[in-house]
Design a protein around this motif. Structure first.
Motif, mmCIF file in Angstrom:
data_model
loop_
_atom_site.group_PDB
_atom_site.id
_atom_site.type_symbol
_atom_site.label_atom_id
_atom_site.label_comp_id
_atom_site.label_asym_id
_atom_site.label_seq_id
_atom_site.Cartn_x
_atom_site.Cartn_y
_atom_site.Cartn_z
ATOM 1 N N HIS A 1 14.707 5.171 11.325
ATOM 2 C CA HIS A 1 13.656 4.759 10.568
ATOM 3 C C HIS A 1 12.675 3.861 11.252
ATOM 4 C CE1 HIS A 1 15.298 6.903 6.970
ATOM 5 N NE2 HIS A 1 16.228 6.024 6.929
ATOM 6 N N VAL A 2 11.354 3.768 10.973
ATOM 7 C CA VAL A 2 10.625 2.874 11.602
ATOM 8 C C VAL A 2 10.039 1.868 10.491
ATOM 9 C CG1 VAL A 2 8.450 2.258 12.906
ATOM 10 C CG2 VAL A 2 9.912 4.177 13.714
ATOM 11 N N TYR A 3 10.185 0.555 10.607
ATOM 12 C CA TYR A 3 9.437 -0.360 9.336
ATOM 13 C C TYR A 3 8.238 -0.789 10.090
ATOM 14 C CZ TYR A 3 13.974 0.495 7.804
ATOM 15 O OH TYR A 3 15.221 1.052 6.913
ATOM 16 N N LYS A 4 7.204 -1.168 9.169
ATOM 17 C CA LYS A 4 6.131 -2.150 9.673
ATOM 18 C C LYS A 4 6.235 -3.536 8.764
ATOM 19 C CE LYS A 4 1.260 -2.007 10.163
ATOM 20 N NZ LYS A 4 -0.097 -1.357 9.784
ATOM 21 N N ILE B 1 8.026 3.055 6.976
ATOM 22 C CA ILE B 1 6.786 3.972 7.351
ATOM 23 C C ILE B 1 7.395 5.422 7.141
ATOM 24 C CG2 ILE B 1 5.265 4.684 8.908
ATOM 25 C CD1 ILE B 1 5.321 2.358 10.469
ATOM 26 N N GLU B 2 6.680 6.066 6.040
ATOM 27 C CA GLU B 2 6.733 7.506 5.779
ATOM 28 C C GLU B 2 5.975 8.101 6.911
ATOM 29 O OE1 GLU B 2 6.335 8.308 1.784
ATOM 30 O OE2 GLU B 2 8.223 7.503 1.394
ATOM 31 N N THR B 3 6.123 9.302 7.518
ATOM 32 C CA THR B 3 5.497 10.047 8.409
ATOM 33 C C THR B 3 4.027 9.850 8.268
ATOM 34 O OG1 THR B 3 7.430 11.443 8.765
ATOM 35 C CG2 THR B 3 5.265 12.007 9.751
ATOM 36 N N GLY B 4 3.305 9.452 9.237
ATOM 37 C CA GLY B 4 1.915 9.344 8.930
ATOM 38 C C GLY B 4 1.375 8.285 8.180
ATOM 39 N N SER B 5 2.123 7.461 7.717
ATOM 40 C CA SER B 5 1.416 6.290 6.775
ATOM 41 C C SER B 5 1.058 5.028 7.318
ATOM 42 C CB SER B 5 2.565 6.198 5.517
ATOM 43 O OG SER B 5 3.675 5.454 5.897
ATOM 44 N N ASN B 6 1.636 4.430 8.556
ATOM 45 C CA ASN B 6 1.477 3.202 8.877
ATOM 46 C C ASN B 6 0.219 2.777 9.017
ATOM 47 O OD1 ASN B 6 0.857 4.522 11.350
ATOM 48 N ND2 ASN B 6 1.217 2.511 12.350
ATOM 49 N N THR C 1 -0.106 -1.139 -2.810
ATOM 50 C CA THR C 1 -0.800 -0.095 -1.980
ATOM 51 C C THR C 1 0.322 0.189 -0.941
ATOM 52 O OG1 THR C 1 -1.362 -2.002 -0.944
ATOM 53 C CG2 THR C 1 -3.057 -1.096 -2.328
ATOM 54 N N VAL C 2 1.444 -0.398 -1.159
ATOM 55 C CA VAL C 2 2.545 0.114 0.067
ATOM 56 C C VAL C 2 3.630 0.501 -0.763
ATOM 57 C CG1 VAL C 2 4.101 -0.775 1.866
ATOM 58 C CG2 VAL C 2 1.534 -1.395 1.881
#
Lengths: 73, 73, 73, 73, 73, 73, 73, 73, 73, 73, 73, 73
Positions: L5-8, L68-73, L34-35
Motif C-alpha cells: 500500500h501507499v499512504y499519503k 491511497i486508492e489507485t489514482g486518488s492522491n 473528503t478523504v
C-alpha cells in the motif's frame, strides 16, 4: 463546533533570482491561484543554486497554511 | 559508475552589514576563490551582532556544495 | 565588503582519558597545527569508550571555526 | 597525550543509479583517493532524483571520519 | 517571474517486502500516476513491520517534490 | 482497559557486511530470541566502518517495538 | 552472519556532586554491575539541581551500548 | 490548585577560563543574585573561544528554572 | 558516591480510547507491575488510530524513569 | 571570576511589512529601549501573515543576547 | 513602523494533578498576573511525576507570547 | 507489488475551546469529509490562543495518514 476552524498546511518551494523574500512571495502567489483563504506561511528551509561563484537563485521551502472551507481540503 | 558524481559540503559563515543575502554572497564568493564547481548552498543558521541597539552585521552560516573532480577533495 | 570576514567551520573529534575539556583541547591543538586564526569551537557530541566498566576515554566532537584569509579555505 | 587520536569528519554526497549502499560506497571511494585512514561514515540524508516516475539515482549525504596524522587536517 | 518555478512537496509512505529502495520506488510510482513533473524525493523516516522475528515489510516515508504547472497544485 | 495494549521499545544496533536491510534483520533476529511479540522497528541511525576505502560493515541503530504481556517488561 | 554483533543501548541518568565526568562514571559503574560487555556511552542530556544558588549535583543522561551475547538482551 | 507550582525558565550563558562546570556555576550564581528559588538547570549549548590554539574560555548556555512566587515572574 | 542515584529510562507506548492522559496512565501502570521506584515520565510522541473518521484510540509514547536499586537494571 | 561575563537570552518576535531584516531590526530596537548591552541575535523562526495572496507582514522570532550587569537580569 | 508589534516569549512550566490542559491553564494564569497582553502559548514539553505507579501530577512546559507595550519587556 | 500500500500524509491544524483531544477530533472529522481511508494521525505541535489570561482555544497541528486508492492522491 460551529466556531472552530480547520487549517491545512502544504509545503512549497519558491525560487527567485533576487531575494529570499521574493522567493517566498512567488511560492505564495502560485499557491493562491488555486487555494483560497491562505493565512500564513512558515519558512522551513533556505537554500539556492550557485553559478560561477554567484547565487543564481534562492530557493525557499515554506509551509503555507489556509483555512479549509467545508469539503475543500 | 561513470556517470555518477561525488559532492563535498563545507560549512562557512559569511557576514554583511546590509542583508542576509549579501552575507550569503560573501561566503560563496570567498569559497569560489579556491574551489571550483560550487553548485548550491543551504542556510544553516542566521544570526548577527548588535551595536547600540542596531544590527551591526548579519552572520549567516551556510553549507556550500561543490562537485569533486578526481583527486581534489 | 572590505570589513567583512568569512569563517570556515570544520568538524573534529578529540579524545582524552581524563576529561571532556581535555578532549576538546586536544582536538583544537591538532587543528591549530595547520590552521591559523582558530577563533571558536562548538560541542556537537560527547561520547566515550568503556573498558571494564570504566570510561577508557572521552570522545568529543566539536566544530572549530577559523577566519579564512584570502585564498586559504 | 601520546595515545590519543584526533579525527576529522567531512560531509560528502555520493550518488548511484542502483542502491543506497552503492551511493555510500561511491562517496567513500572518492574520499579515499586523497585521504588516508578513513575509519567510519554516518548517513546524514538520503534523497534522489526522479525521472519519468522512476528513481534515476539515489543521493546519500554522509559524514566520513578519518584519523588525522600530524599536520594533515 | 517568467523563469522561476514553484514546487510542491507531498509526504508519502511506501512499503515493500524486499528492500528500502523498493519501498521508495513504490511510493513514487503511485504518486506519478496522478502527478506530473515529479523531480526528487527525500527520505523522512524508515521503519517496518516484523512478523515471526523477521521483517515482513519495510515502510519508508518520503517527501516527493514536483514542479507545479499553472493552476495545478 | 481490557482492549488496550502497552508496547516497549528497545534500541539495538545490528551490523552486516552486505546491506542496510541485512543489518536491520540481524538486530531483529537477535532481539526475537528473547522477546516475543516483536511488531515493528524504526531506523534511528545508519553508519558503518570503513577499511581500505571500502565499507567493511554497515551498522544500523533501530528501535524495536514489542507488545508487553502482563508482567514481562 | 557469524562475524556480526548486535548491541543494545540503554538510557541511564547518573548524578554527581562534583563533575559531569563523575556523573557519567557513576551511571556506567551501576550499569556494569549487571551488564557485561559495556563498550561505549553517548551523552544525551546534561542538567542538574541547584540549592542556595549553587549546583547541588549534576545529572547526566547517557545512552550506554553493550554487546549482546546470545540470549541475553 | 493550591498545591501546584509554576516555574519560569530563563536562558543564560556563563563563561569560565577553567571548565564547563565552572561556566555553569558562574551563570547560576549571577542568576541567583536577583532570582530566588532557583531549582534546576539544563545545558543547552557548550562552546568557547580559542586564542593561540588554546581554549581561552568555555561558554555554556543553560536554561535555569525557578519557582515563581505570586506576582514575581 | 553514597548519596548519588542512578536512574534508568525505558520507552513505552500506551494506548487509550478516551484520552491522552489515560494512555499515559496505562503505560505507567503496566510498567509499575514489574519495576519499582518509577519516578517520572516524559512524553515523546502522541499519535493514534482513526476508524470511520474518528479517533479509535490514542497512542502515547513515553519515557519512564525509575531509580535503579543495586543490581536491578 | 573577575573577567568572566554572564549573558541572558530573551526570545522576541518582530514584524515588518517589508523584509526579514526589518522585522529583526524592529525586535532589537524594541528590546534596546529597556535592556542595555545587547550584543547579538539568533534567528529562531521566520514566518508571516498572508492577505489576498500576498505577504502582509513578516514575523521573525529571534533570541537576543545581552550582557548582564550585576543585579540586572 | 507604526503598525508593527513586537512580542516576547517566556518559558513557563505549569503543573496539575488532573490534566495536561489544566497544567497549561495554571501556567498561563500565573503569567497573566504580572503580564498584560498574553496572546498565545506553545507546548514545548509534557512530562510528569509518578507516585505509587500513578501520575501524581502533569508538568507542561510552554512558551507564552505577549505583546510588548513600549518600555515593558 | 500487489499486496503493498501507499499512504499519503497531510498536515492539518484543528482547534477546540475545550481540549487537545477535541482539537484533534475536529481536524480528523474535517479531513474525513473528503478523504477516505484515514488510518492514523501524529501530533506535530500543540499551541493555543489566550484571551484575558485564559485559554480561548487549543490549536493542534497533526499529520493525518490515509491509504491511497489507485489514482486518488
Amino acid at each position: 463546533m460551529s466556531d472552530q476552524h480547520v487549517y491545512k498546511k502544504v509545503e512549497l518551494a519558491g525560487s527567485s533570482t533576487t531575494s529570499i523574500e521574493d522567493a517566498i512571495s512567488n511560492a505564495i502567489a502560485e499557491c493562491a491561484k488555486t487555494v483560497k483563504n491562505v493565512e500564513w506561511f512558515e519558512v522551513v528551509e533556505t537554500r539556492g543554486h550557485v553559478v560561477d561563484g554567484k547565487v543564481a537563485h534562492y530557493q525557499v521551502v515554506i509551509k503555507v497554511g489556509f483555512r479549509i472551507e467545508t469539503g475543500s481540503n
